[in-house]
Design an enzyme around this catalytic site. Structure first.
Site, PDB file in Angstrom:
ATOM      1  N   VAL A  86       0.851  -1.204   0.000  1.00  0.00           N
ATOM      2  CA  VAL A  86       0.000   0.000   0.000  1.00  0.00           C
ATOM      3  C   VAL A  86       0.882   1.249   0.000  1.00  0.00           C
ATOM      4  O   VAL A  86       1.714   1.439   0.897  1.00  0.00           O
ATOM      5  CB  VAL A  86      -0.948  -0.008   1.220  1.00  0.00           C
ATOM      6  CG1 VAL A  86      -1.820   1.248   1.216  1.00  0.00           C
ATOM      7  CG2 VAL A  86      -1.802  -1.265   1.223  1.00  0.00           C
ATOM      8  N   LYS A  87       0.670   2.071  -1.014  1.00  0.00           N
ATOM      9  CA  LYS A  87       1.489   3.280  -1.167  1.00  0.00           C
ATOM     10  C   LYS A  87       0.755   4.448  -0.512  1.00  0.00           C
ATOM     11  O   LYS A  87      -0.412   4.727  -0.829  1.00  0.00           O
ATOM     12  CB  LYS A  87       1.711   3.535  -2.661  1.00  0.00           C
ATOM     13  CG  LYS A  87       2.959   4.294  -3.010  1.00  0.00           C
ATOM     14  CD  LYS A  87       3.184   4.226  -4.518  1.00  0.00           C
ATOM     15  CE  LYS A  87       4.392   5.029  -4.932  1.00  0.00           C
ATOM     16  NZ  LYS A  87       4.499   5.090  -6.398  1.00  0.00           N
TER      17      LYS A  87
END
Ligand code: G3P
Length: 218
Positions: A86-87
């Site tokens: 997850v960025k």
């Protein structure tokens, strides 16, 4: 050093995967938009499509900027596929979200990093990766590579496990500098990676080998 491909283009990802030289993929909302991927269902499906092509981590970026929104999005993205990372942007709410997600065992890539201080906060929150943007610093007359070296040194000095994912890598020389500085990963399009193959002595040497072979063998 690992290579991630910085694109949402499936054809380019397939080409790089078939070459056997990439270790993952990074995307961002701009790269998704460039491929014309719109609507939540299509966006989520596209991330899964990428995961099915490539071996390794695939960064999928949240678009919320509030803590609750980021963690809800992060959990949804992480549930899509085991390869998803997850960025999260390096803002105050993002740091909180990284802390929450990392405690839950969800891997994160802290993005839009432009200083060592931002990288330190991301690492302290438990980010798996930090993404310092080299090219965008170069664009405004700052030395992007200097930042990579500083963050690598800081993580080594303090024994922090967060990996330095050099992003906004625009050319082959950026990659060479990443190797020299000890970045864990460089993420970029395929073109600068292929630039590593280029050498006039390789080209002239191969030409001569083939000419000599054909002189005798037709
Ligand atoms: O991973 C971040 C990267 O895509 C940014 O690259 O070239 O848009 O600065 P660039």
């Amino acid at each position: 050093m690992k290579f991630f491909l910085d694109t949402a283009n499936l054809a380019q990802i397939k080409e790089a995967q078939e070459l056997g030289i990439i270790d993952g993929v990074t995307t961002n909302p701009s790269l998704m938009a460039k491929e014309g991927i719109k609507g939540e269902a299509n966006i989520l499906k596209h991330y899964v499509d990428i995961c099915e092509i490539v071996d390794g981590d695939v960064s999928a970026e949240v678009i919320s900027t509030d803590y609750e929104g980021m963690i809800a999005e992060g959990e949804k993205l992480a549930a899509l596929h085991p390869q998803i990372v997850v960025k999260v942007p390096v803002i105050k709410e993002g740091i909180k979200a990284i802390k929450y997600l990392s405690k839950k065992g969800i891997r994160t890539n802290c993005t839009l990093v432009f200083t060592t201080g931002q990288a330190l906060l991301a690492a302290k929150a438990g980010a798996t990766y930090v993404s310092p943007f080299v090219g965008r610093l170069d664009d405004i007359s700052h030395d992007g590579m200097e930042l990579i070296g500083q963050i690598v040194d800081m993580f080594n000095y303090y024994g922090m496990g967060t990996q330095v994912l050099a992003a906004s890598i625009r050319n082959t020389m950026h990659i060479i500098k990443c190797i020299e500085l000890g970045a864990d990963i460089a993420t970029c399009p395929l073109e600068p990676i292929l630039g590593l193959l280029k050498h006039p002595l390789t080209e002239s040497g191969l030409k001569k080998f083939l000419e000599d072979y054909h002189k005798l063998n037709g």
